[in-house]
Design an enzyme around this catalytic site. Structure first.
Site, PDB file in Angstrom:
ATOM      1  N   SER A  36       4.589   5.415  -6.530  1.00 47.70           N
ATOM      2  CA  SER A  36       3.658   4.498  -7.195  1.00 47.70           C
ATOM      3  C   SER A  36       2.975   5.244  -8.342  1.00 47.70           C
ATOM      4  O   SER A  36       2.802   6.472  -8.282  1.00 47.70           O
ATOM      5  CB  SER A  36       2.589   4.026  -6.219  1.00 47.70           C
ATOM      6  OG  SER A  36       1.535   3.375  -6.909  1.00 47.70           O
ATOM      7  N   TYR A  91      -3.942   5.783  -0.185  1.00 50.20           N
ATOM      8  CA  TYR A  91      -2.596   5.342  -0.600  1.00 50.20           C
ATOM      9  C   TYR A  91      -2.057   6.275  -1.697  1.00 50.20           C
ATOM     10  O   TYR A  91      -0.898   6.695  -1.656  1.00 50.20           O
ATOM     11  CB  TYR A  91      -2.720   3.906  -1.099  1.00 50.20           C
ATOM     12  CG  TYR A  91      -1.498   3.292  -1.750  1.00 50.20           C
ATOM     13  CD1 TYR A  91      -0.487   2.721  -0.980  1.00 50.20           C
ATOM     14  CD2 TYR A  91      -1.373   3.243  -3.140  1.00 50.20           C
ATOM     15  CE1 TYR A  91       0.620   2.131  -1.590  1.00 50.20           C
ATOM     16  CE2 TYR A  91      -0.280   2.656  -3.752  1.00 50.20           C
ATOM     17  CZ  TYR A  91       0.713   2.098  -2.969  1.00 50.20           C
ATOM     18  OH  TYR A  91       1.803   1.522  -3.569  1.00 50.20           O
TER      19      TYR A  91
HETATM   20  P1  NAP Z   1       5.322  -5.840   0.132  1.00 49.07           P
HETATM   21  O1  NAP Z   1       5.613  -7.070  -0.630  1.00 49.07           O
HETATM   22  O2  NAP Z   1       4.017  -5.729   0.840  1.00 49.07           O
HETATM   23  O3  NAP Z   1       6.517  -5.633   1.191  1.00 49.07           O
HETATM   24  C1  NAP Z   1       6.441  -4.627   2.130  1.00 49.07           C
HETATM   25  C2  NAP Z   1       7.708  -4.618   2.958  1.00 49.07           C
HETATM   26  O4  NAP Z   1       7.637  -3.490   3.833  1.00 49.07           O
HETATM   27  C3  NAP Z   1       7.897  -5.844   3.825  1.00 49.07           C
HETATM   28  O5  NAP Z   1       9.270  -6.203   3.750  1.00 49.07           O
HETATM   29  C4  NAP Z   1       7.538  -5.353   5.227  1.00 49.07           C
HETATM   30  O6  NAP Z   1       8.335  -5.952   6.252  1.00 49.07           O
HETATM   31  C5  NAP Z   1       7.954  -3.903   5.156  1.00 49.07           C
HETATM   32  N1  NAP Z   1       7.253  -3.029   6.090  1.00 49.07           N
HETATM   33  C6  NAP Z   1       5.932  -2.735   6.135  1.00 49.07           C
HETATM   34  N2  NAP Z   1       5.688  -1.881   7.147  1.00 49.07           N
HETATM   35  C7  NAP Z   1       6.891  -1.621   7.720  1.00 49.07           C
HETATM   36  C8  NAP Z   1       7.295  -0.805   8.816  1.00 49.07           C
HETATM   37  N3  NAP Z   1       6.409  -0.075   9.506  1.00 49.07           N
HETATM   38  N4  NAP Z   1       8.601  -0.773   9.126  1.00 49.07           N
HETATM   39  C9  NAP Z   1       9.515  -1.490   8.434  1.00 49.07           C
HETATM   40  N5  NAP Z   1       9.188  -2.297   7.412  1.00 49.07           N
HETATM   41  C10 NAP Z   1       7.882  -2.351   7.063  1.00 49.07           C
HETATM   42  O7  NAP Z   1       5.439  -4.531  -0.771  1.00 49.07           O
HETATM   43  P2  NAP Z   1       5.951  -4.321  -2.300  1.00 49.07           P
HETATM   44  O8  NAP Z   1       4.836  -4.648  -3.205  1.00 49.07           O
HETATM   45  O9  NAP Z   1       7.282  -4.961  -2.473  1.00 49.07           O
HETATM   46  O10 NAP Z   1       6.082  -2.743  -2.317  1.00 49.07           O
HETATM   47  C11 NAP Z   1       7.293  -2.064  -2.071  1.00 49.07           C
HETATM   48  C12 NAP Z   1       7.077  -0.604  -2.407  1.00 49.07           C
HETATM   49  O11 NAP Z   1       6.648  -0.494  -3.758  1.00 49.07           O
HETATM   50  C13 NAP Z   1       5.981   0.071  -1.572  1.00 49.07           C
HETATM   51  O12 NAP Z   1       6.347   1.398  -1.288  1.00 49.07           O
HETATM   52  C14 NAP Z   1       4.777   0.053  -2.489  1.00 49.07           C
HETATM   53  O13 NAP Z   1       3.866   1.074  -2.183  1.00 49.07           O
HETATM   54  C15 NAP Z   1       5.451   0.261  -3.823  1.00 49.07           C
HETATM   55  N6  NAP Z   1       4.643  -0.165  -4.963  1.00 49.07           N
HETATM   56  C16 NAP Z   1       4.368  -1.477  -5.165  1.00 49.07           C
HETATM   57  C17 NAP Z   1       3.588  -1.851  -6.248  1.00 49.07           C
HETATM   58  C18 NAP Z   1       3.236  -3.279  -6.546  1.00 49.07           C
HETATM   59  O14 NAP Z   1       2.504  -3.520  -7.526  1.00 49.07           O
HETATM   60  N7  NAP Z   1       3.714  -4.255  -5.782  1.00 49.07           N
HETATM   61  C19 NAP Z   1       3.087  -0.868  -7.104  1.00 49.07           C
HETATM   62  C20 NAP Z   1       3.383   0.469  -6.856  1.00 49.07           C
HETATM   63  C21 NAP Z   1       4.170   0.802  -5.788  1.00 49.07           C
HETATM   64  P3  NAP Z   1       7.813  -7.086   7.305  1.00 49.07           P
HETATM   65  O15 NAP Z   1       7.015  -8.078   6.470  1.00 49.07           O
HETATM   66  O16 NAP Z   1       9.068  -7.629   7.871  1.00 49.07           O
HETATM   67  O17 NAP Z   1       6.976  -6.391   8.308  1.00 49.07           O
END
Ligand code: NAP
Length: 247
Positions: free
Chosen positions: A142, A156
């Site tokens: 991130s 985080y």
């Molecule tokens: P998200 O929409 O919240 O999705 C998170 C996913 O992770 C869901 O599919 C959830 O599955 C799964 N998950 C959570 N805990 C888990 C566990 N213990 N075991 C297995 N699966 C688990 O997240 P996102 O925004 O797409 O983010 C994806 C990545 O990008 C993350 O690493 C985040 O830190 C990074 N990121 C995102 C942003 C942003 O702006 N969105 C910015 C910087 C970095 P279930 O729902 O099935 O539990």
């Protein structure tokens, strides 16, 4: 045909990466924790488009579940050639002095420990010295690792900084084993993670400070991940691709 495992692929960036990976010709292991229906609908979309995919439930904060996940992928989809450590969670925005030790541990278990342990399993399968044919690992970090996420979630940011260090060190350790390790650093992507942080409209508040003046799409991050996972990035290891609209 190559096999890719994407952790946390039931929604958001992971789901977009699963769909794009299939278009790139990968067999796709769609990991999820709670949301089985969402994971199965990603699998269904891939199959309708002629691809191969399967959903695998596993909580990647638990080592025994990670081991079971990798063994099931071996059995059901064959030799793993790419791993995307995409799972990442955050908790409600908070000043650092109000973040408990228990919360810090939860964040590290979900973001950093899971990435560390999944890398270990992948190396045991991909390394030439263990009989593998090499492969790629892409860690989803991130922008927070650079900014420190002040006033929002320093816990985080720390967990993502550790992922950056892992990416640098591991890329050098396994380069001679045919494995490339890289990271993508997104920011301000339209997913449900911001609601988990207590501010669903966070991007709306911030967008004027982003040089491109908008939030990003999960599919835009998926493009960067797939480039690093594929042979197209064959001379890159230990690098970071920022997908942040210029911030
Ligand atoms: P998200 O929409 O919240 O999705 C998170 C996913 O992770 C869901 O599919 C959830 O599955 C799964 N998950 C959570 N805990 C888990 C566990 N213990 N075991 C297995 N699966 C688990 O997240 P996102 O925004 O797409 O983010 C994806 C990545 O990008 C993350 O690493 C985040 O830190 C990074 N990121 C995102 C942003 C942003 O702006 N969105 C910015 C910087 C970095 P279930 O729902 O099935 O539990």
């Amino acid at each position: 045909m190559k096999t890719i495992l994407i952790t946390g692929a039931s929604r958001g960036i992971g789901a977009a990466t699963a769909l794009l990976a299939s278009e790139h010709g990968f067999k796709v292991a769609v990991n999820y924790n709670n949301n089985r229906d969402a994971a199965e609908s990603i699998v269904e979309k891939i199959r309708l488009n002629g691809g191969q995919a399967k959903a695998f439930q596993a909580d990647v904060t638990k080592e025994e579940e990670i081991k079971r996940l990798f063994e099931q992928v071996d059995t059901d989809l064959g030799n793993l050639t790419s791993l995307v450590n995409n799972v990442g969670v955050l908790e409600r925005q908070s000043l650092m002095e109000n973040i408990s030790k228990e919360r810090l541990q939860r964040i590290f278990e979900a973001n950093t420990l899971s990435t560390f342990l999944c890398c270990k399993e992948a190396i045991q399968r991909m390394s030439i010295k263990y009989g593998g044919v090499g492969g790629t690992i892409v860690n989803v970090s991130s922008i927070a690792s650079r900014t420190g996420a002040p006033f929002e979630y320093i816990d985080y940011a720390l967990s993502k900084g550790a992922i950056d260090s892992l990416t640098i060190g591991l890329s050098k350790e396994v380069a001679n084993e045919g494995i490339r390790v890289n990271a993508v650093r997104p920011a301000f992507i339209f997913t449900d993670i911001h609601a988990d942080g207590g501010e669903p409209n966070r991007i709306e508040r911030i967008k004027e400070t982003i040089p491109l003046k908008r939030g990003g799409l999960s599919s835009e991050v998926a493009e960067a991940i797939l480039w690093l996972a594929s042979d197209k990035s064959s001379y890159s290891t230990g690098i970071f691709l920022d997908v942040t609209g210029g911030r």
